[in-house]
Motif scaffolding. Structure first.
Motif, mmCIF file in Angstrom:
data_model
loop_
_atom_site.group_PDB
_atom_site.id
_atom_site.type_symbol
_atom_site.label_atom_id
_atom_site.label_comp_id
_atom_site.label_asym_id
_atom_site.label_seq_id
_atom_site.Cartn_x
_atom_site.Cartn_y
_atom_site.Cartn_z
ATOM 1 N N ILE A 176 3.690 20.682 19.524
ATOM 2 C CA ILE A 176 2.296 21.008 19.843
ATOM 3 C C ILE A 176 2.218 22.499 20.113
ATOM 4 O O ILE A 176 2.886 23.010 21.009
ATOM 5 C CB ILE A 176 1.818 20.202 21.058
ATOM 6 N N LYS A 177 1.403 23.196 19.321
ATOM 7 C CA LYS A 177 1.341 24.653 19.378
ATOM 8 C C LYS A 177 -0.011 25.129 19.887
ATOM 9 O O LYS A 177 -1.002 24.428 19.818
ATOM 10 C CB LYS A 177 1.600 25.254 17.989
ATOM 11 N N ASP A 178 -0.016 26.385 20.388
ATOM 12 C CA ASP A 178 -1.261 27.015 20.799
ATOM 13 C C ASP A 178 -1.106 28.535 20.665
ATOM 14 O O ASP A 178 0.034 29.035 20.568
ATOM 15 C CB ASP A 178 -1.614 26.651 22.243
ATOM 16 N N ARG A 179 -2.223 29.233 20.650
ATOM 17 C CA ARG A 179 -2.188 30.695 20.533
ATOM 18 C C ARG A 179 -3.399 31.291 21.237
ATOM 19 O O ARG A 179 -4.429 30.640 21.390
ATOM 20 C CB ARG A 179 -2.183 31.138 19.067
ATOM 21 N N GLN B 240 -6.029 21.410 17.658
ATOM 22 C CA GLN B 240 -6.460 20.044 17.369
ATOM 23 C C GLN B 240 -6.288 19.155 18.592
ATOM 24 O O GLN B 240 -5.358 19.304 19.376
ATOM 25 C CB GLN B 240 -5.666 19.476 16.195
ATOM 26 N N ALA B 241 -7.222 18.223 18.747
ATOM 27 C CA ALA B 241 -7.257 17.408 19.962
ATOM 28 C C ALA B 241 -6.149 16.369 20.009
ATOM 29 O O ALA B 241 -5.689 16.001 21.073
ATOM 30 C CB ALA B 241 -8.611 16.717 20.086
ATOM 31 N N ARG B 242 -5.700 15.889 18.846
ATOM 32 C CA ARG B 242 -4.716 14.815 18.839
ATOM 33 C C ARG B 242 -3.611 15.102 17.832
ATOM 34 O O ARG B 242 -3.719 14.742 16.657
ATOM 35 C CB ARG B 242 -5.391 13.491 18.501
ATOM 36 N N PRO B 243 -2.557 15.775 18.261
ATOM 37 C CA PRO B 243 -1.471 16.085 17.324
ATOM 38 C C PRO B 243 -0.827 14.808 16.803
ATOM 39 O O PRO B 243 -0.550 13.883 17.557
ATOM 40 C CB PRO B 243 -0.483 16.887 18.182
ATOM 41 N N GLU C 31 4.498 26.790 22.373
ATOM 42 C CA GLU C 31 4.678 25.455 21.817
ATOM 43 C C GLU C 31 5.475 24.588 22.786
ATOM 44 O O GLU C 31 6.225 25.092 23.619
ATOM 45 C CB GLU C 31 5.362 25.498 20.456
ATOM 46 N N VAL C 32 5.272 23.289 22.661
ATOM 47 C CA VAL C 32 5.981 22.338 23.503
ATOM 48 C C VAL C 32 6.349 21.133 22.643
ATOM 49 O O VAL C 32 5.604 20.762 21.726
ATOM 50 C CB VAL C 32 5.109 21.919 24.714
ATOM 51 N N LEU C 33 7.508 20.563 22.911
ATOM 52 C CA LEU C 33 7.970 19.382 22.187
ATOM 53 C C LEU C 33 7.604 18.129 22.977
ATOM 54 O O LEU C 33 7.866 18.049 24.177
ATOM 55 C CB LEU C 33 9.481 19.447 21.958
ATOM 56 N N ALA C 34 6.998 17.182 22.299
ATOM 57 C CA ALA C 34 6.590 15.940 22.949
ATOM 58 C C ALA C 34 7.181 14.756 22.204
ATOM 59 O O ALA C 34 7.222 14.741 20.972
ATOM 60 C CB ALA C 34 5.069 15.827 22.991
ATOM 61 N N GLU C 35 7.632 13.767 22.957
ATOM 62 C CA GLU C 35 8.120 12.535 22.346
ATOM 63 C C GLU C 35 6.940 11.608 22.071
ATOM 64 O O GLU C 35 6.105 11.388 22.943
ATOM 65 C CB GLU C 35 9.123 11.842 23.272
ATOM 66 N N SER D 265 -3.756 16.366 25.792
ATOM 67 C CA SER D 265 -4.256 17.484 26.594
ATOM 68 C C SER D 265 -3.204 17.979 27.580
ATOM 69 O O SER D 265 -3.148 19.175 27.896
ATOM 70 C CB SER D 265 -5.523 17.062 27.342
ATOM 71 N N LYS D 266 -2.359 17.071 28.068
ATOM 72 C CA LYS D 266 -1.306 17.467 29.011
ATOM 73 C C LYS D 266 -0.324 18.434 28.346
ATOM 74 O O LYS D 266 0.041 19.471 28.919
ATOM 75 C CB LYS D 266 -0.566 16.225 29.503
#
Length: 234
Positions: free
Chosen positions: A223-226, A196-199, A40-44, A155-156
């Motif tokens: 934003i998470k992924d597995r 999902q493409a657009r959190p 996971e990553v935190l995005a502003e 996507s980044k």
């Protein structure tokens, strides 16, 4: 050519047997470890969407439509005056419905018509959000839905979360293998489904401008992924 029930049963049984053999052929019949990695990553947030509704009740359908259109037109003009590009404003078609009244112990009766129009606004200037919503209310908008905060280039961030998920799967697999005195081998299978493409993050609108402005500060989107991986063991 028609098939009788006996031939259908034999055909179905043969098909199931073939499918069963195919599944068995793909089964993992060697020492292995199955791991799932999470990242996971935190995005502003750097953009937002919010929707508004205009609801007008009048005696005639034409009057209701005119009132709703007038409010929407005024709102759109003010948005553009504030610098919101026209392509970032989407106004929906009008809905005209009979306005029904349901008195107790009596038959329902129609009390005019209700006109509903929706407008969706997208902005990349979060500091402008309180002003945009105040403008909507002053224009005669009846309702402001939840604000959705998001990122313009998800996507980044998704790539970073995916990379972290892969690292997590590798570390878990290596640790477990070493715990059983085994050596981690090559990757045999990877199961991955894109997130999902657009959190987006939904926020309920605060009551006044100062509260709304503060509610958007220090907000982050997770934003998470597995990824699931099967490794061979040596």
């Amino acid at each position: 050519m028609k098939m009788n029930n006996g031939i259908k049963c034999v055909f179905l049984g043969t098909l199931l047997a073939i499918c069963s053999l195919a599944v068995q052929a793909q089964a993992v019949n060697f020492p292995h470890i199955n791991t799932t990695g999470y990242g996971e990553v935190l995005a502003e947030p750097d953009m937002a969407e919010f929707s508004v509704q205009v609801v007008m009740v009048q005696e005639s359908a034409e009057q209701a439509k005119q009132k709703a259109d007038q409010v929407v037109d005024d709102f759109l003009q003010q948005l553009q005056a504030l610098g919101v590009p026209r392509e970032d404003i989407k106004s929906g078609n009008i809905q005209l419905l009979p306005q029904m009244h349901y008195p107790k112990n009596a038959k329902p009766e129609q009390k005019g018509y209700r006109a509903v129009r929706k407008v969706k606004v997208t902005t990349d200037n979060l500091d402008m959000l309180p002003k945009l919503m105040d403008t909507a209310l002053k224009s005669g908008v009846n309702r402001i839905d939840r604000v959705q905060l998001g990122v313009k280039d998800p996507s980044k961030y998704q790539a970073i979360a995916r990379s972290e998920a892969i690292k997590d799967a590798q570390l878990k697999a290596k640790s477990v293998a070493e715990g059983f005195a085994k050596t981690l081998g090559d990757v045999w299978q990877v199961n991955y489904q894109a997130a999902q493409a657009r959190p987006m993050l939904s926020r309920t609108m605060a009551m006044d401008s100062s509260e709304r402005a503060n509610s958007y500060q220090d907000t982050t989107i997770v934003i998470k992924d597995r990824v699931e991986v099967i490794y061979k063991l040596k």
